[in-house]
Structures are given as structure tokens and as C-alpha cells.
Design a protein around this motif. Structure first.
Motif, mmCIF file in Angstrom:
data_model
loop_
_atom_site.group_PDB
_atom_site.id
_atom_site.type_symbol
_atom_site.label_atom_id
_atom_site.label_comp_id
_atom_site.label_asym_id
_atom_site.label_seq_id
_atom_site.Cartn_x
_atom_site.Cartn_y
_atom_site.Cartn_z
ATOM 1 N N GLU A 197 0.839 -1.205 0.000
ATOM 2 C CA GLU A 197 0.000 0.000 0.000
ATOM 3 C C GLU A 197 0.874 1.255 0.000
ATOM 4 O O GLU A 197 0.608 2.214 -0.714
ATOM 5 N N ALA A 198 1.923 1.230 0.826
ATOM 6 C CA ALA A 198 2.780 2.416 0.936
ATOM 7 C C ALA A 198 3.485 2.689 -0.389
ATOM 8 O O ALA A 198 3.541 3.824 -0.852
ATOM 9 N N LEU A 199 4.001 1.621 -1.022
ATOM 10 C CA LEU A 199 4.767 1.822 -2.265
ATOM 11 C C LEU A 199 3.852 2.202 -3.422
ATOM 12 O O LEU A 199 4.260 2.930 -4.324
ATOM 13 N N GLU A 200 2.602 1.724 -3.388
ATOM 14 C CA GLU A 200 1.666 2.132 -4.445
ATOM 15 C C GLU A 200 1.354 3.628 -4.354
ATOM 16 O O GLU A 200 1.105 4.282 -5.362
ATOM 17 N N SER A 201 1.361 4.167 -3.153
ATOM 18 C CA SER A 201 0.993 5.573 -2.968
ATOM 19 C C SER A 201 2.137 6.537 -3.229
ATOM 20 O O SER A 201 1.902 7.692 -3.557
ATOM 21 N N CYS A 202 3.389 6.071 -3.055
ATOM 22 C CA CYS A 202 4.495 7.038 -2.958
ATOM 23 C C CYS A 202 5.117 7.380 -4.313
ATOM 24 O O CYS A 202 4.870 6.711 -5.315
ATOM 25 N N ASP A 203 5.920 8.449 -4.340
ATOM 26 C CA ASP A 203 6.754 8.761 -5.503
ATOM 27 C C ASP A 203 8.081 8.022 -5.387
ATOM 28 O O ASP A 203 8.625 7.528 -6.363
ATOM 29 N N LEU A 204 8.609 8.001 -4.167
ATOM 30 C CA LEU A 204 9.937 7.457 -3.919
ATOM 31 C C LEU A 204 9.866 6.596 -2.653
ATOM 32 O O LEU A 204 9.207 6.988 -1.678
ATOM 33 N N GLY A 205 10.533 5.437 -2.680
ATOM 34 C CA GLY A 205 10.503 4.569 -1.504
ATOM 35 C C GLY A 205 11.899 4.184 -1.057
ATOM 36 O O GLY A 205 12.823 4.044 -1.878
ATOM 37 N N TYR A 206 12.054 4.043 0.248
ATOM 38 C CA TYR A 206 13.299 3.536 0.823
ATOM 39 C C TYR A 206 12.964 2.258 1.582
ATOM 40 O O TYR A 206 11.944 2.202 2.277
ATOM 41 N N VAL A 207 13.827 1.258 1.450
ATOM 42 C CA VAL A 207 13.674 0.044 2.250
ATOM 43 C C VAL A 207 14.751 0.085 3.319
ATOM 44 O O VAL A 207 15.946 0.190 3.013
ATOM 45 N N LEU A 208 14.285 0.037 4.571
ATOM 46 C CA LEU A 208 15.221 0.075 5.701
ATOM 47 C C LEU A 208 15.291 -1.329 6.287
ATOM 48 O O LEU A 208 14.253 -1.956 6.534
ATOM 49 N N GLU A 209 16.499 -1.817 6.487
ATOM 50 C CA GLU A 209 16.680 -3.146 7.098
ATOM 51 C C GLU A 209 17.783 -3.043 8.134
ATOM 52 O O GLU A 209 18.871 -2.535 7.817
ATOM 53 N N THR A 210 17.497 -3.518 9.339
ATOM 54 C CA THR A 210 18.458 -3.447 10.459
ATOM 55 C C THR A 210 19.278 -2.149 10.466
ATOM 56 O O THR A 210 20.498 -2.160 10.518
ATOM 57 N N GLY A 211 18.549 -1.049 10.389
ATOM 58 C CA GLY A 211 19.174 0.260 10.569
ATOM 59 C C GLY A 211 19.894 0.822 9.362
ATOM 60 O O GLY A 211 20.544 1.863 9.459
ATOM 61 N N ARG A 212 19.787 0.119 8.219
ATOM 62 C CA ARG A 212 20.483 0.618 7.020
ATOM 63 C C ARG A 212 19.526 0.727 5.848
ATOM 64 O O ARG A 212 18.566 -0.048 5.753
ATOM 65 N N VAL A 213 19.837 1.637 4.924
ATOM 66 C CA VAL A 213 19.053 1.723 3.686
ATOM 67 C C VAL A 213 19.489 0.564 2.797
ATOM 68 O O VAL A 213 20.631 0.509 2.343
ATOM 69 N N ALA A 214 18.545 -0.389 2.562
ATOM 70 C CA ALA A 214 18.880 -1.560 1.749
ATOM 71 C C ALA A 214 18.543 -1.307 0.289
ATOM 72 O O ALA A 214 19.120 -1.931 -0.598
ATOM 73 N N MET A 215 17.592 -0.410 0.028
ATOM 74 C CA MET A 215 17.160 -0.161 -1.346
ATOM 75 C C MET A 215 16.474 1.192 -1.417
ATOM 76 O O MET A 215 15.838 1.607 -0.446
#
Ligand code: ATP
Length: 235
Positions: A197-215
Motif C-alpha cells: 500500500e505504501a509503495l503504491e501511494s508514494c513517488d519514492l521509496g526507501y527500504v530500511l533493514e536493520t538500521g540501514r538503507v537496503a534499497m
């Protein structure tokens, strides 16, 4: 608008954010997704000032945000709608909304803000004198978002607005967030575990994993990413 560089936050020996860099342009809708414990809430707390970073910088509209005391950050146009809503349960709906308008510039626009909040969530107009603690979860989320809007923000930060809500209510809340973004041209920073749902709504997305930007990527890039589809999107 928001430029975060190499931000780190530690809770004692635990590193909750490890050199995270994130950009949010004015007018953008940016989503941060990731599993439990990834550091999403910690990121929001660092922006609003309830936790202090151990390293890195946060610039807001060209200004060093970390040099601004937390209580002065709402007056810069930053509203934080916290995880678990955190309405004031023994205050009325109206009193809760008005708490968002304590900064002088927001207080001056309070009447207009209230009209806009009631336009967005008409049920709140009917429940103005009801104690917020007696509302349903969905209605409390509307109060929490309304309280954020009463601050007349330029940047609206929403932490897991879907948490604990029934699917139909989640859809309604996401629709309203889109409406706020499009009609009022507000910059949105959204943290969500409901990645699809969040990614469908956004212009830009960040994936955070264990405190780091993974994507990081635009919504189509992330929605079409095979690893993300398997890990977070249930596909
Ligand atoms: P969730 O969706 O579960 O809220 P999150 O991605 O928002 O997860 P955070 O709440 O920011 O993650 O937590 C990041 C890490 O920091 C986790 O390991 C968490 O246990 C830890 N943590 C968070 N708050 C504190 C605290 N006040 N004291 C110690 N550790 C904390």
C-alpha cells in the motif's frame, strides 16, 4: 526539503540507525518500508527530536535541524503523527485537534485548519465533544492525523497509520493521505509495514533493514523488484 546524511542513532550499545541517508523533495510523497525493528520509528524520532543522533546531519529547508530544539521543530512546519496514534485519551476530540495548533502561526489559522480537518474527516465534527480515548482505532487515527494537520505543516510525517486497523479503514486512511498530498500539496513522509500500500501511494521509496538503507527507488522500481516482492509484498 529534508536532507539526511549518514544519520546514526544508538540506544546504549544497540545501533538502531547506521549511517542512513535520505532525501525528501518539497511536494514529494516518500515511503519508508521495512520489517519490525528496522529503525523506521527511530528515524522519525530523530527528525522530530525525541531521540538524539550519535552521528550524521539533518537539514530541513537548508537549515541544520539538529541545532533546533525539539519543541521548536513543529513551528518550522514539521508535524509528526506518531506510531500508535497517541491521542490524549481523557481530552475531547476538539481539544486533541487544538493541541496540534499551539505554535503561534498555526494558532492564527486554527479556525481554517479545523474546517479543513472536518472536511477530510466529517465524523470528527460529529464527535467533537467525545473523549478521544472512547473512539474506535480508525477514528483515533483520524484525530492523530487531524492534530498533525492543525500544525499547518509543510512536511507531514506519518508513522504506521494503518497499524491495528481493519482493511476497509486502512483503505480509507490511505485514500485520505493521498488526498492530503494531492489537493493540499503537502510533502509526505510515511513509515509503513504494509509495504504494498505504501509503495503504491508514494513517488519514492526507501527500504530500511536493520538500521540501514537496503534499497531506494521510485515506486514502480520497488514494486517490480523480485526480492522485495518475495520479502515484503507477499507475491
Ligand atoms: P517497529 O515497526 O517494530 O516499530 P521500527 O522499524 O520502527 O520497528 P524502531 O522502533 O525504530 O524500529 O527500533 C529499532 C531498534 O531499536 C529495534 O531493535 C528496537 O528494539 C530498538 N529500540 C527502539 N527504541 C528503543 C529504546 N527506547 N531503547 C532501546 N532500544 C530501542
Amino acid at each position: 526539503m529534508l536532507r539526511i546524511r549518514e544519520l546514526s542513532v544508538h540506544y546504549g550499545g544497540l545501533c538502531a540507525l547506521d549511517k542512513v541517508s535520505i532525501d525528501v523533495e518539497a511536494g514529494q510523497f516518500v515511503a519508508i518500508v521495512g520489517p519490525n525493528g528496522a529503525g523506521k520509528t527511530t528515524l522519525f524520532k530523530a527528525i522530530s527530536g525525541t531521540v538524539g543522533p550519535s552521528g550524521g546531519t539533518i537539514e530541513y529547508k537548508g537549515r541544520d535541524l539538529l541545532a533546533v530544539p525539539p519543541h521548536q521543530r513543529p513551528a518550522l512546519g514539521i508535524a509528526h503523527v506518531p506510531e500508535h496514534r497517541q491521542v490524549f485519551p481523557s481530552m475531547t476530540v476538539l481539544e486533541n485537534l487544538q493541541m496540534g495548533a499551539y505554535a503561534p502561526a498555526a494558532a492564527a489559522q486554527w479556525k481554517r485548519s479545523l474546517e479543513l480537518i472536518y472536511e477530510l474527516f466529517p465524523i470528527l465534527a460529529e464527535r467533537g465533544t467525545q473523549l478521544a480515548g472512547t473512539l474506535s482505532g480508525g477514528q483515533q487515527q483520524m484525530v492523530a492525523i487531524g492534530r498533525g494537520l492543525a500544525n499547518v505543516p509543510e512536511l507531514l510525517m506519518l508513522d504506521e497509520p494503518s497499524m491495528g486497523l481493519a482493511p476497509a479503514v486502512v483503505d480509507m486512511i490511505f485514500d485520505r493521505i493521498q488526498q492530503i498530498h494531492k489537493e493540499r500539496e503537502l510533502t509526505i513522509l510515511l513509515v509503513e509495514q504494509r509495504a504494498a500500500e505504501a509503495l503504491e501511494s508514494c513517488d519514492l521509496g526507501y527500504v530500511l533493514e536493520t538500521g540501514r538503507v537496503a534499497m531506494v527507488g521510485d515506486n514502480q522500481q520497488l514494486l517490480n523488484d523480485k526480492r522485495l516482492q518475495q520479502s515484503y509484498l507477499g507475491l
